[in-house]
Enzyme design. Structure first.
Site, short mmCIF file in Angstrom:
data_model
loop_
_atom_site.label_atom_id
_atom_site.label_comp_id
_atom_site.label_asym_id
_atom_site.label_seq_id
_atom_site.Cartn_x
_atom_site.Cartn_y
_atom_site.Cartn_z
N HIS A 1 -32.75 -21.35 44.41
CA HIS A 1 -33.29 -22.42 43.57
C HIS A 1 -33.74 -23.57 44.48
O HIS A 1 -34.90 -23.96 44.43
CB HIS A 1 -32.24 -22.90 42.57
N TRP B 1 -30.45 -29.31 47.73
CA TRP B 1 -30.46 -30.63 47.08
C TRP B 1 -29.49 -31.59 47.75
O TRP B 1 -28.32 -31.25 47.97
CB TRP B 1 -30.06 -30.52 45.61
N TYR C 1 -27.82 -38.48 42.27
CA TYR C 1 -28.79 -38.11 43.29
C TYR C 1 -30.08 -38.91 43.13
O TYR C 1 -30.37 -39.47 42.07
CB TYR C 1 -29.11 -36.62 43.24
N GLU D 1 -39.59 -28.30 44.66
CA GLU D 1 -38.30 -28.43 45.34
C GLU D 1 -38.41 -29.35 46.55
O GLU D 1 -37.54 -30.19 46.79
CB GLU D 1 -37.77 -27.05 45.74
N LYS E 1 -39.24 -33.11 45.19
CA LYS E 1 -38.13 -33.74 44.48
C LYS E 1 -36.91 -33.92 45.36
O LYS E 1 -36.26 -34.98 45.33
CB LYS E 1 -37.77 -32.93 43.24
N HIS E 2 -36.56 -32.91 46.13
CA HIS E 2 -35.30 -32.92 46.87
C HIS E 2 -35.47 -33.08 48.38
O HIS E 2 -34.74 -33.86 49.01
CB HIS E 2 -34.52 -31.63 46.58
#
Length: 493
Positions: free
Chosen positions: A177, A180, A188, A235, A238-239
């Site tokens: 996935h 993070w 977060y 991904e 965002k992270h």
């Protein structure tokens, strides 16, 4: 751990400068990383000073274990990159036997598990050398150097999916996935640097010659709607942009997207060491359409494998996600990932009745009868509303009642109401408001039915949108004719 003085002495004593042409041949594979480990670097430098390929019998056992294949040639190559004397900055990763080491110290290309290398001429920077790293989330005073200390996102989560609707990846493996950064307290940050929210992840990895990495990602880092590139972009944006040690200022000579390569290589390397399917299978927990499991059964197995509890994710009783938690000693590209407990209470699975469903189950055949009439209330309990257009499953409805093709489907609750049923999401009751599907706290629950398994309103299964959603764009769903026809089918969870 060796003292700072013992680590620096062999480097400071050098009078020989390693040129760029020599550096280009240094690829930080397992062999080189083994020799560069802090506990071994002094010994390795002494050994390399006199090593020749003819003296293979004298190769230390730790080097033999790491430098598989043509051991002598690989050790010789690694020695040329660290040899007893160089004035180049050399990243010194931390390694212990109890944790997963993820390093990336090449002066030209970041390489962890991939055997591919950057094409000639691609500019690459080097992650900052961290000679006295600290463990994230464990500091008692502020740490200024955020290139060697992950903050505020100090707990790193390697997250995995088990997709079955539709299925993705091999039927005997979970899929990636993401990686993070959490703030050590369960919260977060997200989308921390819009200027680096790249929309060409595949092209970036290709430009660095990471064909092996891309091939692996195309198998094990899958989007359930088939748009892997968009998923990877999400991904990273965002992270990945919130990991402090992947900031561009943390790279000497940064001039491309080296940090993007590091993000995906580190995530993949961690994933390879976390074979969730094998962990569970060894304990007799295997996908089944009939057997259910308890939360404790699954948690006990994965805790034993990881060394600490993990976070388990469920949609209702459907077991579909695992989060492995780490603190990091040093930076993400060159540091040590140390397993740890979750930074908050996160598991949302019930205590019993967990369903671990096989992937790629054959579809249940359905029969359409001309002149079908509403079938009452087959939609009961909790489920997803999967979207179908042009005969293909394209996303689902999310909590506000909009159509989305990237991300997690919303859980809807269906309850009997007269000859039909009502639908409710986390946003509130659902109804058709001004011709559009809407779920909100102020709505009065509308009554829906199903026809041949498809969601129906006012005796019609026809819904419409202005376009098929792409990426992060959502589309409103209407009962009046628009450019794209779409239907919705209940998936029980």
């Amino acid at each position: 751990m060796p003292s700072l003085t013992s680590l620096l002495a062999p480097l400071l004593a050098s009078t020989v400068s390693l040129g760029l042409a020599d550096a280009a041949s240094c690829n930080a594979d397992n062999c080189l990383r083994a020799l560069r480990a802090p506990a071994k670097i002094a010994e390795a430098q002494s050994f390399c000073a006199t090593f020749t390929t003819a003296s293979a019998v004298a190769i230390p056992s730790y080097a033999v274990a790491a430098c598989t294949g043509d051991v002598a040639s690989r050790v010789s190559s690694a020695c040329s990159c660290i040899a007893t004397s160089t004035s180049t900055s050399t990243s010194v990763p931390v390694t212990t036997s109890s944790t997963i080491s993820v390093t990336s110290t090449s002066l030209v290309s970041v390489s962890i598990s991939s055997t591919s290398s950057a094409p000639t001429g691609v500019p690459t920077g080097t992650p900052k050398v961290c000679l006295n790293p600290q463990l994230s989330c464990q500091n008692t005073t502020a740490v200024e150097d955020l290139c060697c200390f992950n903050a505020p996102g100090g707990q790193l989560l390697l997250t995995q999916f088990w997709d079955t609707a539709p299925s993705t990846g091999p039927n005997n493996s979970w899929t990636v996935h993401g990686l993070w950064p959490d703030k050590c307290d369960g919260t977060y940050e997200a989308n921390c640097d819009p200027s680096r929210e790249y929309t060409n992840i595949t092209a970036i990895l290709q430009s660095y010659g990471k064909t092996d990495l891309l091939s692996y990602m195309n198998t094990y880092w899958k989007d359930y709607q088939g748009n892997d590139e968009t998923f990877w972009e999400h991904e990273w944006g965002k992270h990945g942009t919130c990991i402090s040690t992947l900031d561009t200022k943390c790279y000497s000579g940064h001039s491309g997207q080296e940090e993007v390569v590091d993000y995906f290589e580190v995530a993949v390397e961690l994933f390879k060491g976390l074979d969730s399917f094998a962990f569970l299978e060894k304990a007799g927990i295997v996908p089944s359409t009939t057997t259910t499991y308890t939360l404790a059964q699954i948690q006990d197995v994965l805790t034993a494998a990881h060394g600490f509890p993990v976070t388990l994710g469920c949609s209702g009783t459907l077991f579909e996600e695992i989060w492995y938690h780490y603190n990091v000693l040093g930076s993400v590209p060159t540091g040590e990932f140390v397993p740890t407990s979750p930074d908050g209470s996160k598991s949302d699975c019930p205590a019993t009745g967990l369903r671990y469903v096989p992937k790629y189950l054959p579809a249940t055949p359905t029969t359409s009868v001309p002149g079908s009439t509403p079938t009452g209330t087959p939609y009961l309990g909790k489920g997803f509303l999967q979207a179908y257009t042009s005969g293909a499953n394209k996303g689902c409805l999310i909590s506000a009642g909009t159509w989305y093709t990237t991300g997690t489907c919303a859980t809807y609750t269906a309850a009997t109401s007269g000859s039909g049923f009502t639908l409710t999401s986390s946003k509130g009751p659902c109804d058709i408001i001004a011709g559009a599907f809407s779920c909100a706290a102020g709505n009065t629950a509308g009554v829906f039915t199903s026809i041949d398994g498809s969601l129906a309103y006012a005796d019609s299964t026809s819904f419409y949108a202005a376009a098929v959603p792409v990426g992060a764009v959502q589309q409103k769903v209407f009962t009046t004719v628009d450019a794209v026809a779409v239907s919705f089918v209940w998936q029980i969870i």
